[in-house]
Design a protein around this motif. Structure first.
Motif, PDB file in Angstrom:
ATOM      1  N   HIS A  27       3.713   9.473  -2.138  1.00 47.32           N
ATOM      2  CA  HIS A  27       2.530   8.868  -1.518  1.00 47.32           C
ATOM      3  C   HIS A  27       1.289   9.168  -2.350  1.00 47.32           C
ATOM      4  O   HIS A  27       0.461   8.291  -2.590  1.00 47.32           O
ATOM      5  CB  HIS A  27       2.362   9.389  -0.089  1.00 47.32           C
ATOM      6  CG  HIS A  27       1.264   8.717   0.653  1.00 47.32           C
ATOM      7  ND1 HIS A  27      -0.036   9.176   0.627  1.00 47.32           N
ATOM      8  CD2 HIS A  27       1.261   7.596   1.422  1.00 47.32           C
ATOM      9  CE1 HIS A  27      -0.788   8.391   1.356  1.00 47.32           C
ATOM     10  NE2 HIS A  27      -0.024   7.413   1.856  1.00 47.32           N
ATOM     11  N   ARG A  28       1.179  10.413  -2.806  1.00 48.54           N
ATOM     12  CA  ARG A  28       0.014  10.826  -3.581  1.00 48.54           C
ATOM     13  C   ARG A  28      -0.056  10.079  -4.918  1.00 48.54           C
ATOM     14  O   ARG A  28      -1.128   9.787  -5.416  1.00 48.54           O
ATOM     15  CB  ARG A  28       0.098  12.328  -3.841  1.00 48.54           C
ATOM     16  CG  ARG A  28      -1.225  13.018  -3.709  1.00 48.54           C
ATOM     17  CD  ARG A  28      -1.143  14.523  -3.931  1.00 48.54           C
ATOM     18  NE  ARG A  28      -0.071  15.148  -3.183  1.00 48.54           N
ATOM     19  CZ  ARG A  28       0.824  15.973  -3.713  1.00 48.54           C
ATOM     20  NH1 ARG A  28       0.796  16.296  -4.973  1.00 48.54           N
ATOM     21  NH2 ARG A  28       1.775  16.502  -2.953  1.00 48.54           N
ATOM     22  N   ARG A  29       1.096   9.791  -5.491  1.00 40.71           N
ATOM     23  CA  ARG A  29       1.138   9.178  -6.824  1.00 40.71           C
ATOM     24  C   ARG A  29       1.488   7.689  -6.788  1.00 40.71           C
ATOM     25  O   ARG A  29       1.804   7.105  -7.821  1.00 40.71           O
ATOM     26  CB  ARG A  29       2.165   9.913  -7.676  1.00 40.71           C
ATOM     27  CG  ARG A  29       1.744  11.330  -7.987  1.00 40.71           C
ATOM     28  CD  ARG A  29       2.820  12.034  -8.796  1.00 40.71           C
ATOM     29  NE  ARG A  29       2.457  13.390  -9.094  1.00 40.71           N
ATOM     30  CZ  ARG A  29       2.742  14.432  -8.327  1.00 40.71           C
ATOM     31  NH1 ARG A  29       3.410  14.261  -7.210  1.00 40.71           N
ATOM     32  NH2 ARG A  29       2.380  15.646  -8.667  1.00 40.71           N
ATOM     33  N   TRP A  30       1.482   7.081  -5.634  1.00 39.28           N
ATOM     34  CA  TRP A  30       1.903   5.687  -5.502  1.00 39.28           C
ATOM     35  C   TRP A  30       1.153   4.770  -6.461  1.00 39.28           C
ATOM     36  O   TRP A  30       1.746   3.887  -7.075  1.00 39.28           O
ATOM     37  CB  TRP A  30       1.731   5.211  -4.060  1.00 39.28           C
ATOM     38  CG  TRP A  30       2.205   3.809  -3.892  1.00 39.28           C
ATOM     39  CD1 TRP A  30       1.454   2.694  -3.763  1.00 39.28           C
ATOM     40  CD2 TRP A  30       3.560   3.362  -3.878  1.00 39.28           C
ATOM     41  NE1 TRP A  30       2.246   1.584  -3.666  1.00 39.28           N
ATOM     42  CE2 TRP A  30       3.548   1.970  -3.733  1.00 39.28           C
ATOM     43  CE3 TRP A  30       4.792   4.003  -3.984  1.00 39.28           C
ATOM     44  CZ2 TRP A  30       4.709   1.220  -3.686  1.00 39.28           C
ATOM     45  CZ3 TRP A  30       5.932   3.249  -3.936  1.00 39.28           C
ATOM     46  CH2 TRP A  30       5.878   1.873  -3.786  1.00 39.28           C
ATOM     47  N   TRP A  31      -0.125   4.982  -6.612  1.00 42.11           N
ATOM     48  CA  TRP A  31      -0.931   4.107  -7.466  1.00 42.11           C
ATOM     49  C   TRP A  31      -0.516   4.206  -8.931  1.00 42.11           C
ATOM     50  O   TRP A  31      -0.756   3.298  -9.720  1.00 42.11           O
ATOM     51  CB  TRP A  31      -2.411   4.447  -7.311  1.00 42.11           C
ATOM     52  CG  TRP A  31      -2.745   5.850  -7.735  1.00 42.11           C
ATOM     53  CD1 TRP A  31      -2.670   6.975  -6.972  1.00 42.11           C
ATOM     54  CD2 TRP A  31      -3.163   6.274  -9.027  1.00 42.11           C
ATOM     55  NE1 TRP A  31      -3.015   8.077  -7.701  1.00 42.11           N
ATOM     56  CE2 TRP A  31      -3.339   7.679  -8.975  1.00 42.11           C
ATOM     57  CE3 TRP A  31      -3.433   5.620 -10.223  1.00 42.11           C
ATOM     58  CZ2 TRP A  31      -3.751   8.425 -10.071  1.00 42.11           C
ATOM     59  CZ3 TRP A  31      -3.849   6.376 -11.320  1.00 42.11           C
ATOM     60  CH2 TRP A  31      -4.002   7.760 -11.228  1.00 42.11           C
ATOM     61  N   ARG A  32       0.169   5.278  -9.331  1.00 42.59           N
ATOM     62  CA  ARG A  32       0.604   5.456 -10.713  1.00 42.59           C
ATOM     63  C   ARG A  32       1.980   4.847 -10.964  1.00 42.59           C
ATOM     64  O   ARG A  32       2.395   4.720 -12.112  1.00 42.59           O
ATOM     65  CB  ARG A  32       0.646   6.939 -11.065  1.00 42.59           C
ATOM     66  CG  ARG A  32      -0.732   7.570 -11.062  1.00 42.59           C
ATOM     67  CD  ARG A  32      -0.670   9.062 -11.179  1.00 42.59           C
ATOM     68  NE  ARG A  32      -0.357   9.461 -12.551  1.00 42.59           N
ATOM     69  CZ  ARG A  32      -0.022  10.690 -12.887  1.00 42.59           C
ATOM     70  NH1 ARG A  32       0.074  11.615 -11.964  1.00 42.59           N
ATOM     71  NH2 ARG A  32       0.228  10.993 -14.129  1.00 42.59           N
ATOM     72  N   SER A  42       0.870  -1.173   0.000  1.00 41.92           N
ATOM     73  CA  SER A  42       0.000   0.000   0.000  1.00 41.92           C
ATOM     74  C   SER A  42       0.910   1.227   0.000  1.00 41.92           C
ATOM     75  O   SER A  42       2.096   1.143   0.324  1.00 41.92           O
ATOM     76  CB  SER A  42      -0.892   0.014   1.240  1.00 41.92           C
ATOM     77  OG  SER A  42      -0.142   0.308   2.394  1.00 41.92           O
ATOM     78  N   ALA A  43       0.347   2.381  -0.333  1.00 41.56           N
ATOM     79  CA  ALA A  43       1.135   3.613  -0.339  1.00 41.56           C
ATOM     80  C   ALA A  43       1.701   3.881   1.048  1.00 41.56           C
ATOM     81  O   ALA A  43       2.867   4.260   1.189  1.00 41.56           O
ATOM     82  CB  ALA A  43       0.278   4.786  -0.807  1.00 41.56           C
ATOM     83  N   ARG A  58       4.456   2.233 -11.665  1.00 42.99           N
ATOM     84  CA  ARG A  58       4.322   0.897 -12.263  1.00 42.99           C
ATOM     85  C   ARG A  58       5.274  -0.123 -11.649  1.00 42.99           C
ATOM     86  O   ARG A  58       4.982  -1.298 -11.594  1.00 42.99           O
ATOM     87  CB  ARG A  58       4.576   0.965 -13.760  1.00 42.99           C
ATOM     88  CG  ARG A  58       3.514   1.757 -14.465  1.00 42.99           C
ATOM     89  CD  ARG A  58       3.762   1.815 -15.933  1.00 42.99           C
ATOM     90  NE  ARG A  58       2.821   2.781 -16.499  1.00 42.99           N
ATOM     91  CZ  ARG A  58       2.822   3.134 -17.740  1.00 42.99           C
ATOM     92  NH1 ARG A  58       3.670   2.608 -18.581  1.00 42.99           N
ATOM     93  NH2 ARG A  58       1.949   4.007 -18.169  1.00 42.99           N
TER      94      ARG A  58
END
Length: 179
Positions: free
Chosen positions: A56-61, A14-15, A63
């Motif tokens: 943290h804000r962009r962790w989901w981006r 997770s982030a 790859r």
């Protein structure tokens, strides 16, 4: 780096977990890098904290989780550049507004510290142009490869070699002229 979870393991980073692990492992080194680039510890800490918040804000981006440290380094270098640009604009504005030129005198402490060789080297590094200073600091302090430096600075490996070579030549010349 982050240890990749097993393929059959249902848990994925997770982030919060990833940034916490990266913070624990790399925060101090990134702050030292930023201090060398900015010459200002509080500003360096702010730049590094901003880099972690952005990650943290962009962790989901992201790859590839193994590229997170490279992302942080790049963010720190870019944040330091931005802070230096802002500082330059502010300094020029203050200098333009100053009504009377005040003579500057070196303090006793700076005179004593200037006698130390390592201080001479740091001063010479500080006088380098921004890109040369970044290349030298990332290579010799950060112990990064040319490819990692190129990624952090956002330039080609050839540019890294050029900036580093010019920086080393300028340092040699500057230190040979020193008393």
């Amino acid at each position: 780096m982050l240890a990749e979870p097993a393929r059959d393991d249902a848990r994925v980073w997770s982030a919060d977990d990833a940034v916490t692990a990266l913070f624990s492992a790399h925060y101090r080194g990134l702050v030292r890098l930023a201090v060398l680039l900015l010459r200002d510890e509080p500003a360096a800490e702010d730049v590094v904290q901003d880099a972690y918040v952005a990650l943290h804000r962009r962790w989901w981006r992201l790859r590839d989780a193994d590229k997170a440290l490279a992302y942080l380094r790049t963010s720190v270098v870019n944040g330091a550049r931005s802070a230096l640009r802002h500082r330059g604009v502010s300094d020029r504005y203050v200098a333009a507004r100053r009504a009377v030129d005040e003579p500057t005198m070196a303090s006793a402490e700076s005179g004593a510290l200037a006698l130390l060789r390592h201080r001479e080297v740091l001063e010479a590094v500080r006088r380098l142009p921004t890109r040369q200073r970044e290349a030298i600091v990332l290579r010799y302090y950060g112990e990064l490869s040319e490819a990692e430096i190129a990624d952090a600075m956002g330039v080609s490996k050839g540019s890294v070699k050029s900036h580093a070579a010019r920086g080393m030549a300028a340092l040699r010349e500057s230190l040979e002229l020193a008393p």
